[in-house]
Every structure is written in C-alpha cells, then in structure tokens.
Design a protein around this motif. Structure first.
Motif, mmCIF file in Angstrom:
data_model
loop_
_atom_site.group_PDB
_atom_site.id
_atom_site.type_symbol
_atom_site.label_atom_id
_atom_site.label_comp_id
_atom_site.label_asym_id
_atom_site.label_seq_id
_atom_site.Cartn_x
_atom_site.Cartn_y
_atom_site.Cartn_z
ATOM 1 N N GLY A 321 0.796 -1.228 0.000
ATOM 2 C CA GLY A 321 0.000 0.000 0.000
ATOM 3 C C GLY A 321 0.824 1.272 0.000
ATOM 4 N N LEU A 322 1.801 1.364 0.894
ATOM 5 C CA LEU A 322 2.596 2.592 0.979
ATOM 6 C C LEU A 322 3.572 2.716 -0.187
ATOM 7 C CD1 LEU A 322 3.289 2.897 4.809
ATOM 8 C CD2 LEU A 322 1.725 4.241 3.399
ATOM 9 N N ALA A 323 4.008 1.594 -0.750
ATOM 10 C CA ALA A 323 4.846 1.660 -1.954
ATOM 11 C C ALA A 323 4.041 2.259 -3.103
ATOM 12 C CB ALA A 323 5.351 0.270 -2.327
ATOM 13 N N ILE A 324 2.775 1.890 -3.223
ATOM 14 C CA ILE A 324 1.901 2.453 -4.252
ATOM 15 C C ILE A 324 1.696 3.947 -4.004
ATOM 16 C CG2 ILE A 324 -0.481 2.433 -5.107
ATOM 17 C CD1 ILE A 324 -0.440 -0.628 -4.651
ATOM 18 N N VAL A 325 1.444 4.305 -2.741
ATOM 19 C CA VAL A 325 1.267 5.724 -2.385
ATOM 20 C C VAL A 325 2.494 6.535 -2.800
ATOM 21 C CG1 VAL A 325 1.155 7.312 -0.415
ATOM 22 C CG2 VAL A 325 -0.382 5.339 -0.522
ATOM 23 N N LYS A 326 3.672 6.032 -2.479
ATOM 24 C CA LYS A 326 4.913 6.750 -2.804
ATOM 25 C C LYS A 326 5.029 6.990 -4.306
ATOM 26 C CE LYS A 326 8.693 4.457 -3.159
ATOM 27 N NZ LYS A 326 9.914 3.631 -2.898
ATOM 28 N N HIS A 327 4.767 5.973 -5.112
ATOM 29 C CA HIS A 327 4.917 6.109 -6.557
ATOM 30 C C HIS A 327 3.894 7.092 -7.143
ATOM 31 C CE1 HIS A 327 8.089 3.309 -7.696
ATOM 32 N NE2 HIS A 327 7.659 2.505 -6.748
ATOM 33 N N ILE A 328 2.663 7.048 -6.657
ATOM 34 C CA ILE A 328 1.650 7.977 -7.176
ATOM 35 C C ILE A 328 2.014 9.415 -6.832
ATOM 36 C CG2 ILE A 328 -0.758 8.714 -6.972
ATOM 37 C CD1 ILE A 328 -1.510 5.775 -6.594
ATOM 38 N N ILE A 329 2.452 9.637 -5.604
ATOM 39 C CA ILE A 329 2.816 10.996 -5.194
ATOM 40 C C ILE A 329 4.003 11.500 -6.003
ATOM 41 C CG2 ILE A 329 3.704 12.387 -3.263
ATOM 42 C CD1 ILE A 329 2.004 10.601 -1.425
ATOM 43 N N ARG A 330 4.977 10.636 -6.271
ATOM 44 C CA ARG A 330 6.105 11.037 -7.120
ATOM 45 C C ARG A 330 5.638 11.419 -8.513
ATOM 46 N NH1 ARG A 330 11.044 6.731 -6.002
ATOM 47 N NH2 ARG A 330 11.778 7.620 -4.028
ATOM 48 N N ARG A 331 4.699 10.643 -9.054
ATOM 49 C CA ARG A 331 4.185 10.948 -10.395
ATOM 50 C C ARG A 331 3.466 12.298 -10.425
ATOM 51 N NH1 ARG A 331 3.510 7.622 -14.707
ATOM 52 N NH2 ARG A 331 4.595 5.619 -14.608
ATOM 53 N N HIS A 332 2.970 12.731 -9.282
ATOM 54 C CA HIS A 332 2.314 14.037 -9.193
ATOM 55 C C HIS A 332 3.280 15.121 -8.703
ATOM 56 C CE1 HIS A 332 -1.301 11.566 -9.602
ATOM 57 N NE2 HIS A 332 -1.951 12.670 -9.884
ATOM 58 N N ARG A 333 4.568 14.798 -8.702
ATOM 59 C CA ARG A 333 5.620 15.737 -8.296
ATOM 60 C C ARG A 333 5.416 16.244 -6.865
ATOM 61 N NH1 ARG A 333 4.181 17.288 -13.376
ATOM 62 N NH2 ARG A 333 3.174 19.181 -12.662
ATOM 63 N N GLY A 334 4.936 15.352 -6.017
ATOM 64 C CA GLY A 334 4.695 15.725 -4.630
ATOM 65 C C GLY A 334 5.653 15.035 -3.674
ATOM 66 N N TRP A 335 5.366 15.153 -2.372
ATOM 67 C CA TRP A 335 6.215 14.598 -1.315
ATOM 68 C C TRP A 335 5.359 13.877 -0.297
ATOM 69 C CZ3 TRP A 335 11.627 15.169 -0.886
ATOM 70 C CH2 TRP A 335 12.212 16.000 -1.849
ATOM 71 N N LEU A 336 5.937 12.831 0.299
ATOM 72 C CA LEU A 336 5.287 12.114 1.399
ATOM 73 C C LEU A 336 6.179 12.201 2.621
ATOM 74 C CD1 LEU A 336 3.105 10.124 2.519
ATOM 75 C CD2 LEU A 336 4.587 8.263 1.726
ATOM 76 N N ARG A 337 5.594 12.576 3.749
ATOM 77 C CA ARG A 337 6.335 12.643 5.002
ATOM 78 C C ARG A 337 5.617 11.806 6.056
ATOM 79 N NH1 ARG A 337 9.852 13.725 2.383
ATOM 80 N NH2 ARG A 337 11.160 15.581 2.246
ATOM 81 N N ILE A 338 6.386 11.060 6.843
ATOM 82 C CA ILE A 338 5.812 10.193 7.878
ATOM 83 C C ILE A 338 6.385 10.595 9.230
ATOM 84 C CG2 ILE A 338 5.504 7.820 8.663
ATOM 85 C CD1 ILE A 338 6.119 6.929 5.764
#
Length: 355
Positions: A321-338
């Motif tokens: 799940g979180l691997a998918i989240v990371k890839h989608i956010i990258r494709r939208h030129r965004g960032w994920l912080r935990i």
C-alpha cells in the motif's frame, strides 16, 4: 635515408597514453608499471583511492586475492578475467568489476566499472520474487488445507462447511488484493505510462475515499474527521490515482489505529511550499494508534516491508500500500512525510502542487 635523432623518437613514441586521454575516461583507471608501482590515477580513481597512492605498490589499494591474480596475469602478459572489487565509500559498500590489460611496455592498466546499482537491482528483484512467492503461498496453503478438510470429514457437517467456506473466501480475497496491488505497482513503475492531468478538487477525492471507508471505520468504532474542506482545493492530477492514495492512507489509519479512536484528515493550503517551490496543498492523515518506532520509518514505503508482520496479516495488509502511495505521489511531483511516536499515533502527510 633520413634518421630522426633519438630524442625525437622518444617524443613521438609516448611512454603511455597522454594524461588528458586518461582523464577523459569516465571510469577509474590505474596505470601500473613493471615493478608493480602505480604510475598514474585518473580523476575517478583518485576519488576512490587518493592521489597520494601514486608511486606506491598497487597492492596498497587492491588487496583481494582474485583481483591481485588478474593484475599479475596482465603484467605477465597472460589472459586475465574480470574480478569483483568491493570498497566502502561514504558508509556504503560499492561493488566494482575490475579488468586488467597489459601495457605496450611493462605493467598493466586496471579499469574499474561500478556495478553497485546492477547488484542492488538484482537483489531487489530476487527479494521481490521471494516475497511475492511467500505472500501467495500462505493463502494457497490455507486454501489447500481447507479444501482437503471439506473433501473429508467436514463434507457432511453443514456448520463446518459454512465456517470453512468463509475462511476460503477470506484467503481468496487476500490473494485478489495482492494481485491487484502488484498490477497497480507495475503500472506505476512503468516509465512509459503517463499520469493524466485534469483539473480536480482534491477535497472531492478525499471525501469519496472517506465515504467508501466509513463502514469499515464504524465497525471498529473509529470516527473519520475531515477538516479544511470548507473551500475547494484545486490541482492538476489523476483522480483515480489520488483516490487510491487516500484510500490506502485512511484505510491504514483505520486498520492500525486504536478501536473507538479518531482518524483526522486535515487539508491546508500553502501559498509557497519550499519543497515544491510554489503553492501547495497539504493533506495530513493522523491516527490515534500505537505508533511506529523510528527505526522503521525510513523503510515503510519499501515493497512488502511490515513493522508487525503478524498483525499486518490479521488486518489483511499486502505490504504494498505505501509503496503504491509513494509512486503515485512522485508521479504528481509531490512529497510524502511520515511522523510517528510509539504510543502517540502516526501522521502521514502528502504535499502536492496546487493548480
């Protein structure tokens, strides 16, 4: 017949290739003379071993027995093979393919090709295959056992049949989720797949995810609170992919949060986000669960990484799940912080460029 003086001959026939040619080679090169001393290191080789190595025996920088054998073979004019050289650089072990070739005169030329990324990719591929095999084998083993039981003593027991069929449905659903997540991840990792860009209100996407998970949250007594959506939050993106991001984040918060707790989804707008160098929308999904140890934070978005494997299986997690989240956010030129603290819950923050 005109014969050039000796001094001109020595200038026309160089001792070795010119220094500027060696420096133009992008991989580390080491030139060794017949006495096994280092004559020259190009720039990349100096970065590895240091310029002070010139004049020293080559074994001061190359000590691996098989590598030494190949260098000796080249110096003595015999065929040599590629050898593996490992060097710790910046707290990470780098792996080089070493090849040695004889010089026109005495000595050898040693070339090093960095194979670290190729080795890492092969290790990741091997780990991925092993993980997928393990994740599929577990429900398949359970299904096999249940089928065997239903074919035997339980086939005439209506109560047992109902219970076992329910368990089989759960295992089948688990495999279906895993295959679905694997296909999603494969599409996201495909560089040729283009993410759609359409104007959308992110609040609508998040609200749709919240509604779809409200029954799941209610079954655990968890309240889903959406804040900051009194006004729209427009951006350009793929609605389906972003829906998947917030489905995964909210579902994880429900699964791993405390029963009868609260999951808060907070949407804020920023005129200028330093990370994105422009206006942004920040979405923070916060739970009131047991939290995550700091040693796990950096690895949470790795495929199949789980903090608590047993608990993850109990709640139906696939580890993707979180691997998918990371890839989608990258494709939208965004960032994920935990951010998380044991006993205090966790916050997963998504930062996306605003319209």
């Amino acid at each position: 017949m005109f014969i050039l003086p000796l001094r001109y001959k020595t200038r026309i026939v160089p001792h070795f290739m010119p220094t500027d040619v060696i420096e133009a080679v992008p991989i580390p090169l080491i030139v060794v003379d017949g006495d096994r001393h280092i004559l020259e290191l190009n720039g990349p080789a100096q970065s590895l071993f240091g310029a002070a190595m010139v004049g020293r025996h080559y074994m001061t920088v190359i000590r691996e027995p098989f590598c030494v054998q190949q260098v000796e073979a080249a110096i003595n004019g015999r065929p040599s093979q590629a050898a593996e050289l490992r060097r710790p650089i910046d707290e990470k072990e780098r792996i080089f393919s070493l090849t040695a070739s004889p010089r026109n005169e005495a000595g050898a030329v040693i070339a090093l090709i960095d194979q670290t990324e190729a080795h890492d990719a092969e290790r990741m591929r091997s780990d991925f295959v092993a993980n997928v095999s393990h994740e599929l084998k577990t429900p398949l083993t359970a299904l096999s056992g249940l089928i065997e039981t239903l074919s035997g003593a339980a086939q005439n027991d209506a109560e047992a049949r109902g219970r076992f069929l329910g368990m089989m449905a759960e295992e089948t659903s688990r495999m279906s989720r895993l295959v679905s997540d694997l296909l999603s991840l494969n599409r996201l990792e495909d560089a040729d797949v283009i993410t759609r860009r359409e104007r959308l209100n992110l609040c609508d996407v998040i609200e749709a995810a919240r509604r779809s998970l409200s029954d799941h949250a209610g079954a655990r007594g968890i309240s889903l609170v959406l804040q900051g959506c009194d006004a729209p939050a427009f951006l350009l993106g793929d609605a389906d992919q972003l829906r998947q991001v917030f489905n995964n984040l909210i579902e994880n918060a429900i699964k791993y949060g405390d029963e009868n707790g609260t999951v808060t989804i907070n949407v804020t707008r920023e005129d200028h986000a330093a990370l994105l160098r422009g206006p942004a929308i920040r979405v923070a999904v916060t739970d009131t669960g047991r939290g995550i140890g700091q040693e796990h934070i950096a690895r949470l978005t790795e495929r199949f990484y789980r903090v608590d494997r047993h608990r993850s299986r109990q709640v139906g997690g696939t580890g993707l799940g979180l691997a998918i989240v990371k890839h989608i956010i990258r494709r939208h030129r965004g960032w994920l912080r935990i951010a998380s603290k044991v006993g205090k819950g966790s916050t997963f923050t998504v930062l996306l460029p605003a319209e």
